[in-house]
Design a protein around this motif. Structure first.
Motif, PDB file in Angstrom:
ATOM      1  N   VAL A  52       6.986 -50.027  -8.970  1.00 33.84           N
ATOM      2  CA  VAL A  52       7.156 -48.636  -9.377  1.00 33.84           C
ATOM      3  C   VAL A  52       6.856 -48.471 -10.866  1.00 33.84           C
ATOM      4  CG1 VAL A  52       8.877 -46.827  -9.759  1.00 33.84           C
ATOM      5  CG2 VAL A  52       8.725 -47.960  -7.536  1.00 33.84           C
ATOM      6  N   ALA A  53       7.415 -49.345 -11.693  1.00 33.96           N
ATOM      7  CA  ALA A  53       7.153 -49.253 -13.136  1.00 33.96           C
ATOM      8  C   ALA A  53       5.678 -49.497 -13.437  1.00 33.96           C
ATOM      9  CB  ALA A  53       8.017 -50.256 -13.886  1.00 33.96           C
ATOM     10  N   ALA A  54       5.073 -50.461 -12.735  1.00 34.07           N
ATOM     11  CA  ALA A  54       3.667 -50.786 -12.985  1.00 34.07           C
ATOM     12  C   ALA A  54       2.740 -49.639 -12.579  1.00 34.07           C
ATOM     13  CB  ALA A  54       3.289 -52.065 -12.252  1.00 34.07           C
ATOM     14  N   LYS A  55       3.074 -48.954 -11.491  1.00 28.18           N
ATOM     15  CA  LYS A  55       2.247 -47.827 -11.053  1.00 28.18           C
ATOM     16  C   LYS A  55       2.447 -46.611 -11.958  1.00 28.18           C
ATOM     17  CE  LYS A  55       2.081 -49.517  -6.311  1.00 28.18           C
ATOM     18  NZ  LYS A  55       2.602 -49.388  -4.934  1.00 28.18           N
ATOM     19  N   LEU A  56       3.654 -46.436 -12.484  1.00 26.76           N
ATOM     20  CA  LEU A  56       3.863 -45.373 -13.471  1.00 26.76           C
ATOM     21  C   LEU A  56       3.078 -45.671 -14.742  1.00 26.76           C
ATOM     22  CD1 LEU A  56       7.667 -44.514 -13.212  1.00 26.76           C
ATOM     23  CD2 LEU A  56       5.733 -43.105 -12.469  1.00 26.76           C
ATOM     24  N   ARG A  57       3.025 -46.935 -15.146  1.00 28.98           N
ATOM     25  CA  ARG A  57       2.230 -47.313 -16.320  1.00 28.98           C
ATOM     26  C   ARG A  57       0.750 -47.020 -16.074  1.00 28.98           C
ATOM     27  NH1 ARG A  57       2.951 -48.375 -21.611  1.00 28.98           N
ATOM     28  NH2 ARG A  57       4.710 -49.749 -21.233  1.00 28.98           N
ATOM     29  N   MET A  58       0.282 -47.279 -14.870  1.00 30.93           N
ATOM     30  CA  MET A  58      -1.094 -46.968 -14.505  1.00 30.93           C
ATOM     31  C   MET A  58      -1.339 -45.467 -14.618  1.00 30.93           C
ATOM     32  SD  MET A  58      -3.590 -48.980 -13.217  1.00 30.93           S
ATOM     33  CE  MET A  58      -5.213 -48.809 -12.471  1.00 30.93           C
ATOM     34  N   GLU A  59      -0.393 -44.682 -14.139  1.00 36.06           N
ATOM     35  CA  GLU A  59      -0.518 -43.227 -14.210  1.00 36.06           C
ATOM     36  C   GLU A  59      -0.508 -42.749 -15.654  1.00 36.06           C
ATOM     37  OE1 GLU A  59      -0.846 -39.337 -12.459  1.00 36.06           O
ATOM     38  OE2 GLU A  59      -1.234 -41.388 -11.763  1.00 36.06           O
ATOM     39  N   ALA A  60       0.249 -43.404 -16.513  1.00 37.41           N
ATOM     40  CA  ALA A  60       0.290 -43.032 -17.924  1.00 37.41           C
ATOM     41  C   ALA A  60      -1.060 -43.245 -18.592  1.00 37.41           C
ATOM     42  CB  ALA A  60       1.365 -43.833 -18.648  1.00 37.41           C
ATOM     43  N   GLY A  61      -1.776 -44.292 -18.199  1.00 31.29           N
ATOM     44  CA  GLY A  61      -3.114 -44.492 -18.753  1.00 31.29           C
ATOM     45  C   GLY A  61      -4.104 -43.466 -18.242  1.00 31.29           C
TER      46      GLY A  61
END
Length: 296
Positions: A185-194
């Motif tokens: 979940v955190a990794a996919k949110l980080r992807m979305e932030a980029g």
């Protein structure tokens, strides 16, 4: 979190990826027994990427504005980035070329009626639509039954990331592989932030989770990124017990940023029996409401 700073994102991402690669892993001689840096030196990354040291230093300091796709590919190879990490690097570079872009305003918490009808037509599998922030925007009846612990929060749209990090006791019970889910979940949110660094709702969500969850702060600081993938998910439903389900996630091409997720189970398996039981339970939950409406 007032904003997502692109230069900081680039710097921390490249630094973290460089730190995890040893000279031996990169195929370089490790001169000297006492290296003062963890992982590769900047000059070693520059050598592997075929750029000058000064150019790489500028990139690692947060400037990807002039980096061509060829340079980015070379850098991705030098840092041994996987598919998600490479995509993230390209998202960051793309955003760097349009600095100070407009922030995305709050979007509606619903989907088009045709998409809801599509979900309702899927009668034998839980199916729902979410966005890159993990907002649950639309569900069919089985998804509402399956995700009842997540949807118990009265806040709308319900958000899986909030459930995972802000209601960890319930989330650890529901997600059998909680640690892996929390990482993803955190990794996919980080992807979305980029991909969408000016999204106000994403900025607010990351700020809320960072403020209220020590676990999220640690996961976020790792700089890890993930793509939405198909696979297996193990859930423990409060009524029907454990369900080991196959999950298929797909982008909705007509609705950029939205993701359709469907859970299924092979016929004749305990999970298929569990989904059948879930169907019966969901029908029993909806029946009293239907009867109440008919008598009113």
């Amino acid at each position: 979190m007032a904003k997502i700073d692109l230069r900081t994102e680039i710097k921390e991402f490249l630094t973290s990826r460089r730190a995890r690669i040893t000279p031996e892993r990169a195929g370089l001689p490790a001169y000297g027994g006492n290296r003062r840096v963890k992982g590769l030196r900047r000059e070693e990354v520059a050598l592997l990427a075929g750029v000058s040291v000064d150019y790489y230093v500028r990139m690692e300091r947060g400037s990807l504005t002039g980096a061509s796709d060829g340079v980015l590919d070379a850098l991705a190879s030098a840092l041994q980035l996987d598919e998600a990490e490479r995509d993230h690097l390209f998202h960051l570079a793309r955003q760097s070329r349009t600095p100070g872009g407009p922030r995305r305003r709050r979007s509606a918490g619903t989907v088009r009626p045709a998409l809801q009808r599509m979900l309702d037509a899927i009668t034998e599998a839980p199916a729902w639509i979410c966005n890159g922030r993990y907002d649950v925007l639309a569900t069919n009846h089985l998804a509402r039954a399956l995700y009842s612990p997540v949807l118990a929060d009265p806040r709308r749209p319900a958000n899986t990331a909030r459930f995972v990090y802000l209601d960890p006791e319930a989330a650890e019970t529901f997600f059998v592989d909680y640690d892996r889910v929390a990482c993803d979940v955190a990794a996919k949110l980080r992807m979305e932030a980029g991909r969408n660094p000016h999204d106000e709702e994403l900025i607010a969500l990351v700020g809320e989770l960072s403020t209220r969850s020590e676990l999220f702060r640690r996961r976020w600081a790792s700089q890890d990124v993930r793509l939405h993938r198909s696979g297996r998910k193990r859930l423990h439903h409060p009524v029907v017990g454990q369900l080991d389900l196959d999950v298929e996630s797909m982008d909705l091409s007509a609705e950029p940023g939205l993701l359709l997720t469907v859970y299924t189970a092979p016929a004749g398996t305990p999970a298929a029996d569990g989904l059948a039981l879930l169907t019966s339970w969901a029908a029993s939950q909806e029946q009293p409401a239907t009867e109440s409406q008919a008598t009113s």
